[in-house]
Design an enzyme around this catalytic site. Sequence first.
Site, PDB file in Angstrom:
ATOM      1  N   ASP A   1     133.640 -59.654 170.741  1.00  0.00           N
ATOM      2  CA  ASP A   1     132.487 -58.752 170.721  1.00  0.00           C
ATOM      3  C   ASP A   1     132.467 -57.851 171.959  1.00  0.00           C
ATOM      4  OD1 ASP A   1     130.192 -57.685 169.587  1.00  0.00           O
ATOM      5  OD2 ASP A   1     129.284 -59.645 169.241  1.00  0.00           O
TER       6      ASP A   1
ATOM      7  N   ASP B   1     125.945 -55.103 162.163  1.00  0.00           N
ATOM      8  CA  ASP B   1     125.066 -56.262 162.280  1.00  0.00           C
ATOM      9  C   ASP B   1     123.992 -56.263 161.202  1.00  0.00           C
ATOM     10  OD1 ASP B   1     126.386 -57.358 164.409  1.00  0.00           O
ATOM     11  OD2 ASP B   1     125.027 -56.586 165.936  1.00  0.00           O
TER      12      ASP B   1
END
Length: 701
Positions: A449, A514
């Site tokens: 990430d 997301d």
Amino acid sequence: MAAAARLYLLHGGHSSLAIEVDAAGVPVWRHWGARLPDGIKSGPALAETRPPASFSLEQPAVFSPFPGFGMGWFAQSALLAHRQGQAFVFEPQAWHVVPSDRQLAITARDDVAGITVTLQLRLDPQDDVLTVATSLTNTGAGLLDVQWLAAAVLPLPSSAHSVRHVSGRHNSEFVPCEDVLGRGQWRRENRRGLTSHDSFPGAIVTTPGSTADSGLTYGAQLAWSGNHAQLIEWLDDGRYQWQLGEWLAPGEVRLEQGGRLDAPDVLATCSPDGWNGVARNFHRAVRDSIRWPDGQMAPRPVHLNTWEGFYFDHDEAQLKALATAAAAIGVERFVLDDGWFKGRDDDTRSLGDWTVDLRKYPQGLKPLADHVRAAGMEFGLWVEPEMVNPDSDLFRAHPDWVLQIAGRPLLTARNQLVLDLTRPEVSDYLFGAVDSLLRELPIAYLKWDHNRDLTMAGDAGGRAAYRRQILAAYALFDRLRSAWPAVEIEACAGGGGRIDAGIIRRTHRFWTSDCIDAVSRVTMQHGFLQFMPPEVMGSHIGAAPAHSTGRSQSMDFRAAVAIAGHFGLEFNLLDMTDSESARLAAWIAFYKEWRHLLAGQVATGSANDHLAWQANGSEGQWLLCVYRLGPSELRYAPALPLPFLEDGQWQIRRIDPVDRPDRDSRWRQGWTAGAAWLRDVGLPLPPMKAESAALFQIDRA
């Protein structure tokens, strides 16, 4: 007597480019577009057809593959550079064009400026993708400050009409935009330090009449994960130039004598088959660039990620129970997300301290990883190596390890700062931390990430470090891939903030967004598929209601959207009823039956009455997913044209992963129809409620 002009041609399957070297030895763009016949006669040289224009130089500048600055080219130049404010003009005195197998090597040398530029242009006959690689060398005395170096300068015809591009934000990536081109300049820039959610480094250019599946259409994208810029500019002869390259911060590139600057590659393509044709070309090129373990992509495993099911609330017994439940319904990869390392109870602390939290995992992560493996699944782990929390042991020990500028405040985002990867000791620490995890645990997969934009991006010497940070990140990925070639890596940056053709050369999957709301995902996934292939598009079934939007959709609709890419789950399976588990297991089995088509061709589209669709397949078989995003406004459902089908007869029937005896038998039994009929008249659709899907199997008869 000057030499006659010479023409150099490169041919793809459906496109050609032509560069003419004029009588003065300067290469000039003549054509990039539809395929020209082999051995074509070019007609007169460009200079012979252009009389002098009024109020112009007697020595007009020409549109070369690398236009100069300061000597008559008044459009955007391919280079802006200087030496302490002087020697700012670039105009090569010598050009060399060397053809070889399906490529041209072009060298431009300016001995006055002390600069040499080399271009490599290669047109692949299989995918019709033109790859452009550009390098600059400082051959003069003293420092050369570079402000702009075009990675590619591409010609567009005067018929270029509009530019299709994407914008967005976190939780809303790939928002479609379209701007009409005119007598001016279209420009997009990104200065966020990573690819960004809001400005993908590429675009599509249409010509009049272009559609998703027909008409001459152009595309280009920069293989780069940092700051970038692209512009399309009208030229004096009615054509356009398209430039792409890195956006450089002040003072970021200062080359010593002999120093070299390599621009990122540009992938560019032209298709007569609309923007779906451009997408197919890009997909083949991107696939060729991915380095899979063992050299070949394995079937994309059904993927479970723990994030939206558990967030930071890790309980080892619950996670083992989750793994057992996941394996029972067919999940093949279990990924433990954020919250597993020391003191990590929320996003305010511990980032950078890559040791297991023994409060949550008294014996470390190995018992959970072994449990996952014993259940027949791969074990994956979330990491965010490039970041650090101020409240961490790492930052307390090394506050100088973050990107910063003396006298400026340390600005946080998601309570974190960015580690300065240009410092060897930082990259060595991060390699050691991840390498240690891979040695200790049976990790087959890393979710990597990157949860913030770059600010205060100064190195230890106070210089801008944006591009060197990206190059250092690439080097860290490459070092880990070399040490652990069997491990797959997912590129995530708050969802879709680092999706590009540069990072995919080092990774194997993107987390698209997301936001897992299925209605939102349809548009996002269509935007993603314009540039990247479906097998690297992470697409999950999320919770209902969706955590990002609060909207609820049925399991069947969420699953039908998720199977369009690399299929996964992201909610707490332990909350499901037995009937829900059985329904989800049926969808998982369905995905496994059809996932081989992810590596084939893709077509996407939309239709009136709130319909969108995606087809994955090949010449002999297709899986068509039709999505109704809103309530019908028509008395009768409109037929859906299927422009992707090749000539011949096709058998079509509706298929359902979950047995639905209420389905109309006319669609379940199917029928045979000709491709021309299905392309122009269309496929009749069954009644569909809002936020529902219908799936069809299409086979060559």
